[in-house]
Structure formats: structure tokens, C-alpha cells
Motif scaffolding. Structure first.
Motif, mmCIF file in Angstrom:
data_model
loop_
_atom_site.group_PDB
_atom_site.id
_atom_site.type_symbol
_atom_site.label_atom_id
_atom_site.label_comp_id
_atom_site.label_asym_id
_atom_site.label_seq_id
_atom_site.Cartn_x
_atom_site.Cartn_y
_atom_site.Cartn_z
ATOM 1 N N CYS A 1 82.336 -6.336 12.146
ATOM 2 C CA CYS A 1 82.220 -4.966 12.045
ATOM 3 C C CYS A 1 81.185 -4.635 13.095
ATOM 4 O O CYS A 1 81.317 -3.487 13.597
ATOM 5 C CB CYS A 1 81.475 -4.734 10.478
ATOM 6 N N HIS A 2 80.260 -5.317 13.454
ATOM 7 C CA HIS A 2 79.193 -4.802 14.349
ATOM 8 C C HIS A 2 79.662 -4.779 15.771
ATOM 9 O O HIS A 2 79.596 -3.755 16.460
ATOM 10 C CB HIS A 2 77.936 -5.949 14.497
ATOM 11 N N VAL A 3 80.583 -5.726 16.201
ATOM 12 C CA VAL A 3 81.013 -5.792 17.524
ATOM 13 C C VAL A 3 81.910 -4.594 18.001
ATOM 14 O O VAL A 3 81.534 -4.093 19.094
ATOM 15 C CB VAL A 3 81.758 -7.159 18.169
ATOM 16 N N PRO A 4 83.027 -4.412 17.220
ATOM 17 C CA PRO A 4 83.770 -3.171 17.950
ATOM 18 C C PRO A 4 83.084 -1.918 17.592
ATOM 19 O O PRO A 4 83.041 -1.116 18.553
ATOM 20 C CB PRO A 4 84.899 -2.988 16.477
ATOM 21 N N ALA A 5 82.032 -1.685 16.665
ATOM 22 C CA ALA A 5 81.114 -0.536 16.665
ATOM 23 C C ALA A 5 80.216 -0.531 17.844
ATOM 24 O O ALA A 5 79.941 0.633 18.501
ATOM 25 C CB ALA A 5 80.334 -0.565 15.401
ATOM 26 N N LYS A 6 79.793 -1.451 18.251
ATOM 27 C CA LYS A 6 78.802 -1.601 19.473
ATOM 28 C C LYS A 6 79.630 -1.343 20.781
ATOM 29 O O LYS A 6 79.231 -0.767 21.580
ATOM 30 C CB LYS A 6 78.038 -3.031 19.647
ATOM 31 N N ILE B 1 72.816 -3.367 11.570
ATOM 32 C CA ILE B 1 71.521 -3.785 12.461
ATOM 33 C C ILE B 1 71.934 -3.546 13.910
ATOM 34 O O ILE B 1 72.873 -3.902 14.508
ATOM 35 C CB ILE B 1 71.017 -5.304 11.933
ATOM 36 N N GLN B 2 70.896 -3.138 14.693
ATOM 37 C CA GLN B 2 71.298 -2.602 16.105
ATOM 38 C C GLN B 2 71.737 -3.568 17.156
ATOM 39 O O GLN B 2 72.688 -3.505 17.851
ATOM 40 C CB GLN B 2 69.846 -1.850 16.521
ATOM 41 N N THR B 3 70.893 -4.927 17.129
ATOM 42 C CA THR B 3 71.304 -5.956 18.059
ATOM 43 C C THR B 3 71.698 -7.172 17.796
ATOM 44 O O THR B 3 71.283 -7.444 16.504
ATOM 45 C CB THR B 3 69.665 -6.026 18.811
ATOM 46 N N LEU B 4 72.286 -7.921 18.561
ATOM 47 C CA LEU B 4 72.954 -9.117 18.066
ATOM 48 C C LEU B 4 71.674 -10.131 17.955
ATOM 49 O O LEU B 4 71.944 -11.174 16.918
ATOM 50 C CB LEU B 4 73.689 -9.568 19.205
ATOM 51 N N PRO C 1 65.198 -0.711 21.362
ATOM 52 C CA PRO C 1 66.026 -1.951 20.910
ATOM 53 C C PRO C 1 66.116 -2.686 22.182
ATOM 54 O O PRO C 1 66.587 -2.401 23.053
ATOM 55 C CB PRO C 1 67.424 -1.203 20.302
ATOM 56 N N ASN C 2 65.685 -4.071 22.137
ATOM 57 C CA ASN C 2 66.092 -5.029 23.310
ATOM 58 C C ASN C 2 67.049 -5.754 22.884
ATOM 59 O O ASN C 2 67.486 -6.588 22.110
ATOM 60 C CB ASN C 2 64.805 -6.119 23.002
ATOM 61 N N TYR C 3 68.378 -5.401 23.885
ATOM 62 C CA TYR C 3 69.578 -5.711 23.846
ATOM 63 C C TYR C 3 69.683 -7.034 24.685
ATOM 64 O O TYR C 3 70.750 -7.343 24.718
ATOM 65 C CB TYR C 3 70.653 -4.714 24.468
#
Length: 486
Positions: free
Chosen positions: A343-348, A193-196, A58-60
Motif C-alpha cells: 500500500c505504501h509504495v504505490p502511494a509514495k 508511515i512516511q519513509t521506508l 523526513p529522511n528519505y
């Protein structure tokens, strides 16, 4: 993207970061400039947060400045924008605009501090990392817990907002608890979904939809004869007030509402961490804040001006049942995108903290996917439980917003400025000394204002909770009642 291009792109980014932090590094022994390092494998580059970034994983670090601006807008522009007219009802138009300008100025400055601090300390991924750098382990844990609690309560609010939308569109065709569950499933699926960078393109759709919804209701209240809550016979004229006369509790509740509408700042550190070129962050910030402020100003003034004391909260109900459905229908994609992001940000944050320094952070291994899916599932499940169980949720959310939202939106960014600039106080003379002193006074002022708003807003929210319990005796967990009827 081939390996050489990928390496050259990130290497160029790192050189830009080095140039930006040189001034801080000369005066601040704590600054840690980025060093350019080659990975062991072809096409691999060392990132200060994610470690070795390789092709195939994954390209972060792949979000451009425009998509960054959209992500930042979506952390702020949502159903919260529709609470601004209600705040103006208590404060009056002129004080409401003044408070809006003041809060927008402080949060824009705080957002600017995020960019400066991240460029000077590229190893930061979240506000907890900044707390650890400035205050040590205790500061890291306090800010980390505050952020995660606020993130999860915001996610719970997003689930409730989607359930409100589904209730409005379906004429309450199912139990509200069912709609909250539907929102949770959608949030889990989209937020996983893995990346922003993969999420950011959806932000276009979400932002356009929510803006169309907001301006649809704004235009509707301007062309209608009177709001649906007003007397439907005889002459009617809006009873808007230029200057309101709220009680202390009402005033602080309204100010907390406006602060809550600008509490996207803590999300900005994870977002800048996934940018292709963090130096472009400032363009994203100013574009974001300009649009957010303009939207809030327009909807606040126009909707309150035409509806007066009959403004609905949220304002989507201010133009009657039909336009309420139309507005919620237009807003639904935007609300789902907001749910996905919050939901994505706190999980990340949890995911990065657990796997930082491990190859599993940037490789599609079984451990990578197991931990990532566990993090996003855990966040959504907790948000679902909060949204379903806690009575008088909206009032309790105002308490969390005042207690945690204000705290993580104002005070830490003054600490960032002081941390990076305190050593420079002895290096300036004449006009430069005056400028440094003025900036220091401003940083202290923001701490004082933030602390006052946090304490006073929390007190006001507690008073509101007591009043709600006194009048309605609370509400049941997993309620089936229609939450769109207000």
C-alpha cells in the motif's frame, strides 16, 4: 544526527555513485552522473529525487543494505509462496524446479539491471521514470499506468489475504466483507508511515513470522500420516509426479503463478532510492533472491512431495484444520507487513510525482501531509473496492498478474541494458565484442520470453475465468462467504 554528519554521509554516498557510473558515462551520452551540491541551509543536501534534504524533515535516504534486503524479500515472500506447491502439482517436480530456477535467474538479472540503471541515472524513482528516459513521454505513461494498476491489484490481493487469515483464525466469525474492511483500515494505518526507513524495521518481524509459518506447514505435512483431503482409511501413498502432463492452459497458469511469486522487481527502484548507499543495493539483491529462491524451492518440493494431488491452495490448508489455524496465526504479522509495503509504495510513487521539485516533498508542511495522506487513502480505498467488488477475484488477479506482472518484471530491464550499452557496441573488439554480443542476445531473449509468457499467460487466465463463470456463475460483490474454506 547532527547537520555536519548528515551532510558528510550523503556527500560520501554521492561520491560513490559518481565512481560507479563513470564507465557508463564515458560510453553513453544519456547517463547523468550525480553532482555533489551544497544546500542553501546548513546540513542540507541535494538529492536527485527528493531535492533538498534538510534536518527536521523526513529522511528519505536512511535505509541500510540489510533492511533493504528485508524490504525486498517482503515484496515477494508472502502468501504467494504458498501457491508454489500447486504449480508443482501441474508441472511435476522436475519441470517445476527447472521453471523456478529459470524465473529466479531472469528476475535476479532484472534486479541487477535496476541497480546499474539507478546508479547511472540517479534521478529515477520508479519504473515510469525509466520508461520516460528510454521511450519518452509515451513510455513513461504506459509503464506508469501498468505499474500503478499492478501495485493496486497487489494491494487488493493483500487485503483479501489478510481477510482469509482472519476468517481462518476466527472460524468465519464475521462477514468476509467486514474482514476486508478491517484489513483496509490496518493497511491504511501502517502504510501511512512516511519513509521506508521507518517501515523497514517492521520487515524483520514480518519476514520471520511468514518464514516460521511456511516452515511450520512444511514440517507438518512431512510428519502427518496423510493430507486431510486424502482418503482417511486404508493405506495411502502420495501420488506426486516427477514429470506432470498439464494442458497448455494449465502449464501457463502454473508458470504465471511462479512468475507472480517473483514480481517484486518493480518495487526495487523506489526501495534503492531510499538507501543510504545505493552501491550496497547489490548485496541486498543477492541476499534477497537467494533466500526467496531457497524458500520457494523447499516449500514447493516438500509440500507437493508429501501431499501430491491433495495439496491445498494456498498450501496452509494442507496439514489439516488445526495446523491451518496455527500457520495462519503465525503468518498474520507477516501478511500485515506485506499489506503495509504494497500500500505504501504505490502511494509514495504518486506522492513523489505530485510534489517533485517542491519544498513540500521533504518538509513536514500542511501540504506535505495533506497530499501524502490523500495518496495513501486513495490507494487503500481503491484496493478495498477492487477486493470487494470484482467477482472471481483470484482468477482475475491471475489475469492481471500475467498481463501486467510479467510485463513489468521482465521486458523493461532488457530495455535498460540496451539503452545504457548500445553505444558501446562499436568500442569493443575480440573477446569483449563476443561478451557484449552475448549480453545483447540475452537481453533480447528476456524480451521474447517475457512477451510470450505475458500473451500465453493472459490467454490461459481468460480461459480460467470463463470456466469459473461456467461452473459457478461468478460470485457476489461484498460477499460474506468464507474465503478460507478452500
Amino acid at each position: 544526527m547532527n547537520g555536519k554528519h548528515h551532510t558528510d554521509q550523503l556527500s560520501s554516498l554521492q561520491k560513490n555513485d559518481v565512481e560507479h557510473v563513470n564507465d557508463v558515462s564515458l560510453h553513453n551520452k544519456h547517463a547523468e552522473p550525480i553532482e555533489e551540491r551544497s544546500g542553501e541551509k546548513a546540513g542540507a543536501v541535494e538529492d536527485a529525487v527528493f531535492g533538498t534534504i534538510e534536518e527536521g524533515g523526513p529522511n528519505y535516504r536512511n535505509v541500510g543494505w540489510l533492511r533493504t534486503a528485508l524490504l525486498m524479500m517482503k515484496t515477494q515472500i508472502g502468501i504467494g509462496a504458498l501457491s508454489i506447491p500447486g504449480a508443482f502439482q501441474n508441472l511435476g517436480i522436475v519441470p517445476g524446479v527447472i521453471v523456478l530456477v529459470f524465473i529466479a535467474s531472469i528476475t535476479t538479472w532484472a534486479g541487477h539491471m535496476v541497480g546499474c540503471f539507478k546508479l547511472a541515472h540517479p534521478q529515477l524513482y520508479g519504473l515510469d521514470d525509466a520508461g520516460g528516459l528510454i521511450f519518452g513521454k509515451v513510455g513513461k505513461e504506459i509503464l506508469g499506468i501498468a505499474c500503478q494498476l499492478y501495485y493496486v491489484f497487489t494491494a487488493a490481493s493483500a487485503l483479501l489475504t489478510v481477510s482469509t487469515c482472519l476468517n481462518a483464525l476466527s472460524d468465519h466469525a464475521a462477514c468476509t466483507a467486514v474482514f476486508v474492511g478491517v484489513a483496509a483500515v490496518l493497511g491504511l494505518g501502517m502504510g501511512s508511515i512516511q519513509t521506508l526507513s521507518r517501515i523497514s524495521w517492521v520487515a524483520w518481524v514480518g519476514l520471520v513470522c511468514i518464514l516460521i509459518s511456511v516452515f511450520t506447514i512444511t514440517i507438518s505435512v512431512g510428519v502427518q500420516d496423510r493430507p486431510p483431503g486424502a482418503p482417511q482409511t486404508g493405506l495411502w501413498q502420495s501420488d506426486y509426479r516427477i514429470v506432470g502432463h498439464p494442458s497448455f492452459v494449465e502449464a501457463m497458469s502454473s508458470i504465471s503463478t511462479i512468475i507472480f511469486a517473483f514480481t517484486g522487481t518493480p518495487y526495487f527502484i523506489p526501495i534503492i532510492s531510499e538507501m543510504k548507499n545505493p552501491r550496497d543495493y547489490f548485496k541486498s539483491l543477492y541476499a534477497c533472491q537467494a533466500i526467496v529462491f531457497t524458500v520457494y524451492l523447499i516449500i514447493g518440493i516438500i509440500v507437493y512431495y508429501y501431499c501430491g494431488s491433495y495439496v491445498a491452495s494456498p498450501a496452509l490448508g494442507s496439514a489439516g484444520p488445526m495446523m491451518k489455524k496455527v500457520s495462519y496465526g503465525l503468518a498474520l504479522p507477516g501478511l500485515l507487513v506485506t499489506t503495509m509495503i504494497v500500500c505504501h509504495v504505490p502511494a509514495k510513487n504518486i506522492f513523489v510525482r505530485l510534489l517533485r521539485g517542491s519544498r513540500h516533498l521533504v518538509n513536514n508542511t500542511l501540504i506535505h501531509w495533506s497530499i501524502w495522506l490523500s495518496c495513501i487513502t486513495g490507494v487503500v480505498v481503491i484496493a478495498y473496492i477492487i477486493a470487494s467488488v470484482i467477482p472471481v477475484f483470484n482468477t482475475l488477479l491471475s489475469l492481471i498478474g500475467a498481463l501486467l506482472g510479467t510485463f513489468i518484471t521482465m521486458q523493461p530491464y532488457s530495455a535498460m541494458w540496451i539503452y545504457d550499452n548500445w553505444s558501446m557496441r562499436v568500442d569493443h573488439n575480440g573477446p569483449q565484442k563476443v561478451i557484449w554480443t552475448a549480453r545483447f542476445v540475452w537481453a533480447i531473449f528476456v524480451i521474447v520470453v517475457g512477451t510470450f509468457c505475458m500473451i500465453a499467460g493472459t490467454y490461459s487466465a481468460v480461459v480460467d475465468i470463463k470456466q469459473v463463470y461456467k461452473n459457478a456463475h461468478g460470485s457476489a460483490a461484498w460477499s460474506c462467504a468464507d474465503n478460507s474454506s478452500g
